[in-house]
Write a protein that holds these residues in place. Structure first.
Motif, mmCIF file in Angstrom:
data_model
loop_
_atom_site.group_PDB
_atom_site.id
_atom_site.type_symbol
_atom_site.label_atom_id
_atom_site.label_comp_id
_atom_site.label_asym_id
_atom_site.label_seq_id
_atom_site.Cartn_x
_atom_site.Cartn_y
_atom_site.Cartn_z
ATOM 1 N N GLY A 89 0.677 -1.204 -0.063
ATOM 2 C CA GLY A 89 -0.033 -0.067 0.096
ATOM 3 C C GLY A 89 1.034 1.306 0.111
ATOM 4 O O GLY A 89 0.995 2.572 1.010
ATOM 5 N N LYS A 90 1.889 1.129 -1.146
ATOM 6 C CA LYS A 90 2.552 2.469 -0.689
ATOM 7 C C LYS A 90 1.990 3.300 -2.436
ATOM 8 O O LYS A 90 2.101 2.884 -3.556
ATOM 9 C CB LYS A 90 3.923 1.969 -0.673
ATOM 10 C CG LYS A 90 4.286 1.725 0.401
ATOM 11 C CD LYS A 90 5.301 0.611 1.027
ATOM 12 C CE LYS A 90 5.409 -0.268 2.055
ATOM 13 N NZ LYS A 90 6.394 -0.869 2.452
ATOM 14 N N ASN A 91 3.142 4.025 -2.483
ATOM 15 C CA ASN A 91 3.004 5.247 -3.954
ATOM 16 C C ASN A 91 4.347 5.813 -4.514
ATOM 17 O O ASN A 91 4.589 6.618 -5.030
ATOM 18 C CB ASN A 91 1.511 5.869 -3.872
ATOM 19 C CG ASN A 91 1.561 6.509 -5.205
ATOM 20 O OD1 ASN A 91 1.430 6.003 -6.594
ATOM 21 N ND2 ASN A 91 1.276 7.749 -5.545
ATOM 22 N N ALA A 92 5.673 5.565 -3.859
ATOM 23 C CA ALA A 92 6.904 6.056 -3.893
ATOM 24 C C ALA A 92 7.514 4.982 -4.143
ATOM 25 O O ALA A 92 8.067 4.039 -3.593
ATOM 26 C CB ALA A 92 7.489 6.371 -2.868
ATOM 27 N N VAL A 93 8.318 5.321 -5.730
ATOM 28 C CA VAL A 93 8.800 3.875 -5.832
ATOM 29 C C VAL A 93 10.313 4.111 -5.409
ATOM 30 O O VAL A 93 10.926 4.789 -4.328
ATOM 31 C CB VAL A 93 8.994 3.704 -7.458
ATOM 32 C CG1 VAL A 93 7.947 3.788 -8.166
ATOM 33 C CG2 VAL A 93 9.969 5.097 -7.826
ATOM 34 N N THR A 126 -0.564 1.129 -7.843
ATOM 35 C CA THR A 126 0.222 -0.718 -7.105
ATOM 36 C C THR A 126 -1.133 -1.188 -6.310
ATOM 37 O O THR A 126 -2.161 -1.654 -7.049
ATOM 38 C CB THR A 126 1.198 0.142 -6.622
ATOM 39 O OG1 THR A 126 0.816 1.099 -5.391
ATOM 40 C CG2 THR A 126 2.021 0.469 -6.963
ATOM 41 N N GLY A 127 -0.378 -1.293 -4.763
ATOM 42 C CA GLY A 127 -1.154 -2.464 -4.004
ATOM 43 C C GLY A 127 -3.144 -2.320 -4.317
ATOM 44 O O GLY A 127 -3.613 -1.011 -3.676
ATOM 45 N N ALA A 128 -3.173 -3.542 -4.352
ATOM 46 C CA ALA A 128 -5.013 -3.623 -4.034
ATOM 47 C C ALA A 128 -5.220 -3.343 -3.041
ATOM 48 O O ALA A 128 -4.965 -4.225 -1.912
ATOM 49 C CB ALA A 128 -5.058 -5.048 -5.139
ATOM 50 N N TRP A 178 6.879 -3.289 -9.203
ATOM 51 C CA TRP A 178 6.360 -2.087 -8.852
ATOM 52 C C TRP A 178 7.897 -1.267 -8.919
ATOM 53 O O TRP A 178 7.475 -0.147 -8.615
ATOM 54 C CB TRP A 178 5.355 -2.121 -8.330
ATOM 55 C CG TRP A 178 3.830 -2.141 -8.485
ATOM 56 C CD1 TRP A 178 3.139 -2.080 -9.991
ATOM 57 C CD2 TRP A 178 3.041 -3.271 -7.891
ATOM 58 N NE1 TRP A 178 2.289 -2.610 -10.521
ATOM 59 C CE2 TRP A 178 1.810 -3.704 -8.945
ATOM 60 C CE3 TRP A 178 2.932 -3.244 -6.824
ATOM 61 C CZ2 TRP A 178 0.761 -3.918 -8.783
ATOM 62 C CZ3 TRP A 178 1.619 -4.263 -6.081
ATOM 63 C CH2 TRP A 178 0.551 -4.418 -7.344
ATOM 64 N N ASP A 179 8.612 -1.366 -8.067
ATOM 65 C CA ASP A 179 9.967 -0.688 -7.504
ATOM 66 C C ASP A 179 9.176 -0.244 -6.495
ATOM 67 O O ASP A 179 9.856 1.040 -6.241
ATOM 68 C CB ASP A 179 10.131 0.038 -8.529
ATOM 69 C CG ASP A 179 11.573 0.742 -8.659
ATOM 70 O OD1 ASP A 179 12.705 0.108 -7.566
ATOM 71 O OD2 ASP A 179 11.994 1.707 -8.591
ATOM 72 N N ILE A 180 8.451 -0.926 -5.972
ATOM 73 C CA ILE A 180 8.202 -0.589 -4.035
ATOM 74 C C ILE A 180 8.933 -1.653 -3.014
ATOM 75 O O ILE A 180 9.329 -2.539 -3.419
ATOM 76 C CB ILE A 180 6.803 -0.302 -4.157
ATOM 77 C CG1 ILE A 180 5.762 -1.457 -4.605
ATOM 78 C CG2 ILE A 180 6.836 0.909 -4.856
ATOM 79 C CD1 ILE A 180 4.800 -1.251 -3.613
ATOM 80 N N TRP A 192 5.880 3.307 7.012
ATOM 81 C CA TRP A 192 5.347 4.189 6.979
ATOM 82 C C TRP A 192 4.243 5.148 7.348
ATOM 83 O O TRP A 192 4.151 5.726 8.103
ATOM 84 C CB TRP A 192 6.395 5.654 6.260
ATOM 85 C CG TRP A 192 7.888 5.042 5.980
ATOM 86 C CD1 TRP A 192 8.599 5.180 5.285
ATOM 87 C CD2 TRP A 192 8.852 4.993 6.811
ATOM 88 N NE1 TRP A 192 9.403 4.389 5.340
ATOM 89 C CE2 TRP A 192 10.102 4.992 6.374
ATOM 90 C CE3 TRP A 192 8.915 5.526 8.443
ATOM 91 C CZ2 TRP A 192 11.097 4.713 6.569
ATOM 92 C CZ3 TRP A 192 10.050 5.005 9.496
ATOM 93 C CH2 TRP A 192 11.104 5.009 8.673
ATOM 94 N N GLY A 193 3.301 4.608 7.169
ATOM 95 C CA GLY A 193 1.802 4.591 7.675
ATOM 96 C C GLY A 193 1.597 4.859 8.771
ATOM 97 O O GLY A 193 0.979 5.635 9.171
#
Length: 524
Positions: free
Chosen positions: A329-333, A343-345, A471-473, A479-480
């Motif tokens: 559950g992330k959006n930074a590569v 990314t994450g579902a 996805w390169d994450i 961190w959330g």
């Protein structure tokens, strides 16, 4: 790669995915550590398969997998390895072999010692997140096997949870496991303090001799009052949601027995070998990951449903929710820029057949729906053959219906058989249309045993790792979660001592409720 969406391998992968067969015309069943994984109902074609291999190569999968098993810095935002595979390896890697073996030996000596004394009829496990879901899933899934002790789990900070866990137990005959990597997590420590108070109320002269800690912060555990001989080590290279293989599993060993815990580790180790050695086209975690990435990032499915057709696996869904959603559950590569593809579902579900009467209507007839992972056991642990036959039939039927769908023409033909007004028949037929072509995976366990459960958990661990690579994450930080903890610690103080300085940096709604709720907290 910082811009995955514009990379040559991704462009090809996406294009071939959209052209691939989604009607299960090719049987694709992979064997992995005793499990059978049927991917026939996922998108596939020879060209799409080759595009997946090219994408894996572009994203550096081989090197990343090597780092995972050799202690490389897979958790790059925290500068750590993610070496949970070492905990279940028959021969741990040389760099950590001594500490892993000593940890295993200490756990075994402790469990054998309390068993020899016939001590503790009850075990209360205090953890949260990965320190709770793994042991809880294992113990409650395998409770039909030899169970030595009564076990209760308390994870929530809500005091109802700990009071329910302690209700009816004999404090003199209860062992408490505090499972907290940092030994600063609010929930297990607050619940542990309540347990100490409860034990003293029931006449236990030294409650701390009834407590075991599993932590990476031994100094904090000692400061809490726990004797060093009852503190079991974790290491910074073991993530919380990957910690069931460590001494966190002591609850499993105490309740199900050392042999069961060893078998869980062996099943996971077998899946590790499959992940390392199977060709990528026959590698179950890799192929599941490619299907998941295709479903989320190309075909646009925002969620993933889980349907275990075994009531004992009811805790598999929240275990997997944490593994997948906390990991992906992330959006930074890697380079810090936003991911260029979704990314994450969202992961959700419940055991079948309950799910059929809860959310399968949405799965069948919503405009988009969601992919489904079906799980079943070939052999049950009961003798009610008719029940098991019905369970298997329901699982296979639901999967087939999601795949096949029902066209308007088929629905019209069915409705016409009952006769009636043609307009009414046509109207009814439109309500019976099922889009079909819904992706799914079927995972078949020979039976729900410790070995197969260990293999199942490791299967999904490696699937999630591979998705992170694609996805390169980073699938090993959270961190959330940490951000929320920081705010909660501040608000806990504000609720006790509210004032202008305490709420000045809060949004108006939160500041209002701090002021409104603090009297009820201070009055107790």
């Amino acid at each position: 790669m910082s811009n995955l969406a514009h990379s040559p391998a991704w462009i090809r992968f996406s294009a071939e995915c959209k052209l691939a067969d989604r009607d299960a015309q090719h049987l694709r069943i992979l064997d992995a550590a005793g499990l059978r994984v049927d991917l026939s109902a996922q998108a596939w074609s020879p060209r799409f398969e080759q595009a997946g291999l090219t994408l894996l190569a572009q994203q550096g999968f081989e090197a990343a997998r090597r780092d995972l098993f050799e202690g490389g810095l897979c958790n790059w935002t925290e500068g750590r390895a993610a070496w949970h595979t070492a905990l279940r390896a028959p021969e741990p890697p040389a760099a950590v072999a001594a500490e892993v073996r000593e940890g295993r030996a200490r756990l075994r000596r402790f469990v054998e010692g309390v068993n020899a004394r016939n001590a503790y009829r009850n075990v209360v496990h205090l953890g949260i997140g990965g320190s709770d879901w793994g042991p809880r899933l294992a113990v409650e899934s395998l409770a039909g096997h030899d169970t030595r002790r009564t076990v209760r789990f308390a994870s929530n900070i809500d005091a109802h949870a700990i009071d329910d866990a302690l209700a009816g137990l004999d404090a003199q005959d209860t062992l408490v496991i505090i499972a907290s990597k940092s030994f600063t997590t609010t929930e297990p420590l607050a619940n542990a303090a309540r347990v100490v108070e409860w034990m003293r109320q029931w006449g236990v002269s030294d409650p701390y001799r009834h407590i075991v800690a599993v932590t990476a912060n031994t100094a904090a555990a000692e400061a809490f009052g726990i004797s060093p001989d009852r503190i079991f080590s974790l290491w910074d290279w073991v993530g919380g949601r990957y910690s069931v293989w460590s001494a966190i599993g002591i609850t499993i060993a105490l309740v199900l027995g050392l042999d069961a815990f060893d078998a869980i580790l062996a099943g996971a180790a077998a899946m590790d070998q499959h992940f390392l050695e199977a060709p990528l086209t026959a590698n179950a975690p890799v192929q599941m990951a490619l299907a998941a990435v295709a479903n989320r990032s190309v075909l646009g499915f925002a969620s993933q449903a889980i349907a275990p057709y075994d009531a004992r696996l009811r805790h598999f869904v929240p275990w997997l929710q944490q593994l997948e959603m906390e990991s992906l559950g992330k959006n930074a590569v890697r380079n810090g820029t936003p991911a260029s593809v979704p990314t994450g579902a969202t992961v959700w579900g419940m055991p079948g057949t309950d799910g059929q009467h809860t959310f399968f209507q949405w799965l069948h007839q919503d405009a988009t729906g969601a992919p489904v992972d079906f799980l079943l056991c070939k052999q049950p642990d009961h003798n009610l053959t008719h029940h098991h036959r019905l369970l298997l039939a329901n699982c296979l039927a639901q999967r087939s219906a999601l795949l096949r769908g029902k066209s308007y023409e088929q629905a019209l033909e069915e409705a016409q058989r009952t006769g009636g007004d043609p307009e009414q028949v046509a109207w009814l037929a439109r309500h019976r249309v099922h889009p079909g072509r819904r992706p799914s995976t079927l995972i078949v366990l020979p039976r729900l045993a410790p070995y197969s459960l260990g293999a199942l958990l490791a299967l999904y661990e490696h699937k999630v790792f591979t998705q992170g690579v694609l996805w390169d994450i980073n699938p090993f930080d959270q961190w959330g979660v940490e951000f929320g903890k920081e705010l909660a610690n501040k608000l806990a103080h504000d609720l006790t001592e509210p004032g202008p300085s305490g709420v000045s940096d809060l949004d108006p709604s939160t500041a209002y409720w701090v002021e409104a709720l603090s009297p009820s907290v201070k009055s107790r």
